[in-house]
Scaffold this motif. Structure first.
Motif, short mmCIF file in Angstrom:
data_model
loop_
_atom_site.label_atom_id
_atom_site.label_comp_id
_atom_site.label_asym_id
_atom_site.label_seq_id
_atom_site.Cartn_x
_atom_site.Cartn_y
_atom_site.Cartn_z
N ILE A 5 1.40 -0.80 -0.08
CA ILE A 5 -0.09 0.11 0.20
C ILE A 5 0.86 1.05 -0.25
O ILE A 5 1.81 1.37 0.55
N PHE A 6 1.01 2.40 -1.57
CA PHE A 6 1.14 3.40 -1.26
C PHE A 6 0.78 4.63 -1.01
O PHE A 6 -0.05 4.85 -1.04
N ASN A 7 1.82 6.14 -0.11
CA ASN A 7 1.05 6.63 0.31
C ASN A 7 0.40 7.93 -1.08
O ASN A 7 -0.69 8.32 -0.99
N THR A 8 0.86 7.55 -2.06
CA THR A 8 0.04 8.10 -3.60
C THR A 8 0.13 6.36 -4.49
O THR A 8 0.76 5.81 -4.63
N ILE A 235 -1.44 -0.42 -4.49
CA ILE A 235 -2.42 -0.31 -5.02
C ILE A 235 -1.94 1.15 -3.52
O ILE A 235 -1.45 1.30 -2.74
N ASP A 236 -2.90 2.02 -3.71
CA ASP A 236 -3.02 3.31 -3.04
C ASP A 236 -3.66 3.24 -1.90
O ASP A 236 -4.45 2.28 -1.65
N GLY A 237 -3.16 4.24 -1.43
CA GLY A 237 -4.39 4.02 0.73
C GLY A 237 -5.54 4.03 0.35
O GLY A 237 -5.82 3.74 0.64
N ALA A 238 -6.40 4.98 -0.83
CA ALA A 238 -7.68 4.99 -0.79
C ALA A 238 -8.17 3.76 -1.45
O ALA A 238 -9.29 3.46 -0.97
#
Ligand code: GLP
Length: 251
Positions: A5-8, A235-238
């Motif tokens: 999981i990435f910040n952006t 994937i991103d955080g959202a």
């Protein structure tokens, strides 16, 4: 499964581009499975940039795209052939004859699909498959209900998919979207040696959760990836926000 999981989403795409480039460096004649849609666009931009900097050479790479709309010619702006040419192929040094997209104008779809499977096998199989995911958990155009052993074939698009692809990002009106497509099957995708699935934004959060939590089921096509030996989710955080703690501990 390896879930990161990435910040952006930009970071996720950069990470995926690094992975693809590493693999090409290790195997210059890599067989790369490509996806369309909004999701892989940043990854493709990254690859084009890296090519521009001289960091990667695509001259021996072969590509196979996941799917194509039935009835759209290659020069139609919404065809996946056109999409690939515009967003990646025309900007890198890959010989065009080694870039494969299913022929949406075929008069014999079964033969086209059979030949596509044969071409993938002849190339030695797909080394890395890039995937996005639909809101319903579909991958390529394998809608819910697709069997886990499905192969490249003609598929009917669901109303959901037609709507998602006609919200102005691609088609402007649902009436313009073809009702059928040619798509690699789940069985075809699962034979890729490595899979990179990218997802971004809240609208994918439910699909990500149902794909990762619970047993694999044809109701959520991407859930089959739980059975793959080398499936990675960037994937991103959202997109991750609906995951329970247990799943997100894998980050
Ligand atoms: C379409 C494509 C899929 C893609 C999905 C999500 O149905 N056939 O390959 O993953 O849309 O698209 P997007 O990345 O635009 O959200």
């Amino acid at each position: 499964m390896d879930i990161r999981i990435f910040n952006t989403f930009e970071e996720a795409s950069r990470f995926a581009a690094d992975r693809v480039c590493e693999r090409i460096l290790a195997k210059p004649n890599l067989v790369l499975g490509l996806a369309t849609g909004e999701t892989p666009l940043q990854l493709y931009r990254e690859l084009v940039e890296r090519f521009g900097r001289g960091d990667v050479d695509f001259s021996k790479v072969t590509t196979f795209n996941l799917d194509e709309y039935l009835g759209l010619p290659p020069d139609h702006p919404q065809s996946y052939r056109y999409f690939m040419d515009r967003n990646l192929i025309s900007h890198i040094n890959i010989p065009r004859e080694r870039t494969h997209v299913l022929d949406g104008m075929t008069r014999d779809a079964e033969k086209t699909c059979r030949e596509y499977e044969a071409a993938i096998a002849e190339a030695g199989g797909i080394d890395i498959q890039i995937l996005g995911i639909g809101g319903s958990g579909h991958i390529a155009f394998n809608e819910p209900g697709s069997t886990f052993d499905s192969r490249t074939r003609v598929v009917d698009l669901s109303e959901d998919t037609i709507r998602a692809n006609s919200d102005g990002r691609f088609f402007k009106d649902p009436a313009e979207v073809p009702r059928q497509a040619l798509s690699m099957g789940l069985g075809t995708i699962m034979e890729a040696k490595e899979i990179l699935l990218l997802a971004s934004g809240k609208r994918k959060a439910n699909a990500i959760r149902t794909s990762l939590e619970g047993l694999p089921t044809p109701d959520v096509p991407a859930s089959i990836l739980q059975r793959h030996r080398a499936a990675h989710l960037f994937i991103d955080g959202a997109a991750a926000f609906r995951l329970t703690q247990t799943t997100s501990d894998h980050r």
